[in-house]
Design a protein around this motif. Structure first.
Motif, mmCIF file in Angstrom:
data_model
loop_
_atom_site.group_PDB
_atom_site.id
_atom_site.type_symbol
_atom_site.label_atom_id
_atom_site.label_comp_id
_atom_site.label_asym_id
_atom_site.label_seq_id
_atom_site.Cartn_x
_atom_site.Cartn_y
_atom_site.Cartn_z
ATOM 1 N N ARG A 165 0.859 -1.194 -0.022
ATOM 2 C CA ARG A 165 -0.001 -0.032 -0.067
ATOM 3 C C ARG A 165 0.837 1.136 0.034
ATOM 4 O O ARG A 165 0.494 2.176 -0.613
ATOM 5 C CB ARG A 165 -0.964 -0.002 1.332
ATOM 6 C CG ARG A 165 -2.133 -1.030 0.998
ATOM 7 C CD ARG A 165 -3.097 -0.433 2.105
ATOM 8 N NE ARG A 165 -2.695 -0.853 3.453
ATOM 9 C CZ ARG A 165 -2.822 -1.819 4.341
ATOM 10 N NH1 ARG A 165 -3.198 -2.826 3.661
ATOM 11 N NH2 ARG A 165 -2.385 -1.678 5.347
ATOM 12 N N TYR A 166 1.822 1.184 0.765
ATOM 13 C CA TYR A 166 2.778 2.258 0.853
ATOM 14 C C TYR A 166 3.396 2.616 -0.539
ATOM 15 O O TYR A 166 3.489 3.843 -1.157
ATOM 16 C CB TYR A 166 3.811 2.088 1.620
ATOM 17 C CG TYR A 166 5.075 3.187 2.052
ATOM 18 C CD1 TYR A 166 4.667 4.295 2.495
ATOM 19 C CD2 TYR A 166 6.348 3.035 1.605
ATOM 20 C CE1 TYR A 166 5.758 5.413 2.807
ATOM 21 C CE2 TYR A 166 7.317 3.804 1.534
ATOM 22 C CZ TYR A 166 7.170 5.085 1.969
ATOM 23 O OH TYR A 166 8.082 6.082 2.171
ATOM 24 N N LEU A 167 3.877 1.697 -1.211
ATOM 25 C CA LEU A 167 4.648 1.968 -2.442
ATOM 26 C C LEU A 167 3.492 2.174 -3.544
ATOM 27 O O LEU A 167 3.736 3.200 -4.484
ATOM 28 C CB LEU A 167 5.041 0.652 -3.002
ATOM 29 C CG LEU A 167 6.489 0.113 -1.983
ATOM 30 C CD1 LEU A 167 6.876 -1.154 -2.456
ATOM 31 C CD2 LEU A 167 7.415 1.243 -2.005
ATOM 32 N N TYR A 168 2.359 1.714 -3.653
ATOM 33 C CA TYR A 168 1.132 1.959 -4.454
ATOM 34 C C TYR A 168 0.802 3.504 -4.313
ATOM 35 O O TYR A 168 0.590 4.296 -5.264
ATOM 36 C CB TYR A 168 0.203 1.192 -4.371
ATOM 37 C CG TYR A 168 0.466 -0.319 -4.887
ATOM 38 C CD1 TYR A 168 1.235 -0.602 -6.027
ATOM 39 C CD2 TYR A 168 -0.088 -1.459 -4.232
ATOM 40 C CE1 TYR A 168 1.504 -1.990 -6.175
ATOM 41 C CE2 TYR A 168 -0.085 -2.677 -4.594
ATOM 42 C CZ TYR A 168 0.990 -2.896 -5.523
ATOM 43 O OH TYR A 168 1.246 -4.318 -5.841
ATOM 44 N N LYS A 169 0.784 3.878 -3.184
ATOM 45 C CA LYS A 169 0.309 5.148 -2.624
ATOM 46 C C LYS A 169 1.443 6.290 -3.182
ATOM 47 O O LYS A 169 0.808 7.230 -3.981
ATOM 48 C CB LYS A 169 0.317 5.331 -1.295
ATOM 49 C CG LYS A 169 -0.084 6.726 -0.888
ATOM 50 C CD LYS A 169 -0.245 6.833 0.835
ATOM 51 C CE LYS A 169 -0.673 8.381 1.093
ATOM 52 N NZ LYS A 169 -0.683 8.445 2.708
ATOM 53 N N LYS A 170 2.803 5.882 -3.101
ATOM 54 C CA LYS A 170 3.740 6.717 -3.641
ATOM 55 C C LYS A 170 3.558 6.551 -5.221
ATOM 56 O O LYS A 170 3.725 7.773 -5.945
ATOM 57 C CB LYS A 170 5.428 6.233 -3.219
ATOM 58 C CG LYS A 170 5.652 6.775 -1.994
ATOM 59 C CD LYS A 170 7.140 6.142 -1.632
ATOM 60 C CE LYS A 170 7.559 6.923 -0.269
ATOM 61 N NZ LYS A 170 7.769 8.539 -0.619
#
Length: 356
Positions: A6-11
């Motif tokens: 989720r963190y990487l997709y958000k970025k």
């Protein structure tokens, strides 16, 4: 793992939402300047509509490069902030990280399909209308235009059907003309295998005439060439049959199949169809190719990544033009995607932690 995903997709989403509108704005602004130069009237309302209807097409072509730039920014951020090291030390290799992140461009490729098939055809049609209003003249003629399986009304008692009509050559295949009397009883039927529209007549070939004007006599005869004296304006006919210009891949495929069925040159439609299919998955293809080069500190690797993107677009366009001329098979347009995918997977298999 889900938290990391989720963190990487958000970025990636944040970077994409910054890059994509910026690039789209520049592209639309450049085209708007050209429109203003050619426009005969300056109307803010129609200019606004023009910009809005241009957005789907601009997004379609800019999304692939925007996706790549979003990945470049993500890799740069993870390396400079040293966040990549805890990820790797937790047993997540660059290869497994790639498989997680490739879901993002795959999802964008699916959005490309929705945009191409559902949004762009309508938007393209409206753009042409608004553009003709701004230029204060009818829309420009389409190079390739045909209609098929259409009945049209010539007057209150005369009707004509054609199976296929090439608007550029003004000729087609399989024509039927039917005329009725005041009581709507058929009195005349003319049909032929081929026809050509002239200024004040239609030349029909290899057909027959059935005359029922006299109920007591049945007049039937065949002919090789017959000039039927009826005036048919090809420009008004285009409006009457409401010919749709193919934009989506499905429309292009259908047009290619129909053109081939009636012996019409279909190279244009096939090349455009395969080009659309190729660009649909370009966000994923380009990401796979560029990803292995993003984790190296060598600047020449990043240069190779950008150069590969340029070669991809020009290569696809060149092969598409060769395909349209018939020099190579139409499916060859997809060869660029196939080659790039193999190259990307090869370099991805060689990607190691030592690259950092």
């Amino acid at each position: 793992m889900k938290i990391l995903d989720r963190y990487l997709y958000k970025k990636l989403t944040v970077y994409l939402l910054v890059v994509l509108p910026s690039f789209s704005f520049v592209a639309i602004l450049a085209e708007l300047i050209e429109v203003l130069r050619k426009a005969k009237q300056l109307d803010i309302y129609y200019l606004s509509l023009y910009i809005i209807y241009q957005i789907p097409e601009k997004v379609y072509y800019i999304l692939p490069i925007s996706t790549v730039i979003a990945f470049i920014l993500l890799a740069k951020d993870l390396i400079e902030s040293k966040e990549i090291y805890p990820i790797l030390l937790n047993g997540i290799s660059l290869k497994s990280l790639a498989l997680k992140l490739f879901i993002f461009p795959l999802f964008l490729s699916l959005l490309q399909i929705v945009n191409l098939e559902l949004i762009m055809p309508t938007a393209k049609k409206e753009v042409e209308k608004v553009y003709s209003i701004l230029k204060n003249r009818p829309p420009e003629e389409e190079k390739y235009l045909f209609a098929y399986n259409r009945w049209i009304t010539l007057d209150s008692k005369s009707y004509m059907y054609f199976q296929f009509l090439d608007f550029n050559k003004k000729e087609g295949k399989k024509i039927i003309f039917i005329k009725f009397d005041e009581n709507y009883n058929p009195v005349l039927r003319i049909e032929g295998t081929r026809f050509k529209i002239k200024e004040d007549s239609i030349t029909i070939r290899n057909g027959k005439i059935i005359d029922l004007s006299n109920v007591f006599s049945f007049n039937y005869r065949t002919f090789r060439v017959y000039d039927f004296p009826v005036s048919l304006d090809i420009q008004n006919l285009k409006k009457l049959v409401k010919v749709k210009k193919p934009v989506s891949s499905l429309q292009l495929y259908r047009s290619a199949v129909i053109a081939e069925k009636f012996g019409y040159p279909a190279g244009y439609y096939w090349s455009k169809f395969y080009s659309k299919v190729a660009t649909i998955f370009s966000p994923l293809i380009l990401t796979v190719v560029v990803f292995p080069f993003l984790w190296s500190r060598k600047k020449d690797r990043l240069f190779i990544a950008f150069a590969s993107i340029i070669v991809y677009w020009y290569g696809t366009a060149f092969i598409a033009s060769m395909s349209e001329s018939g020099a190579i098979p139409h499916v060859s347009v997809l060869s660029v995607d196939f080659i790039y995918l193999l190259i990307g997977l090869f370099f991805l298999s060689k990607l190691r932690f030592s690259e950092l």
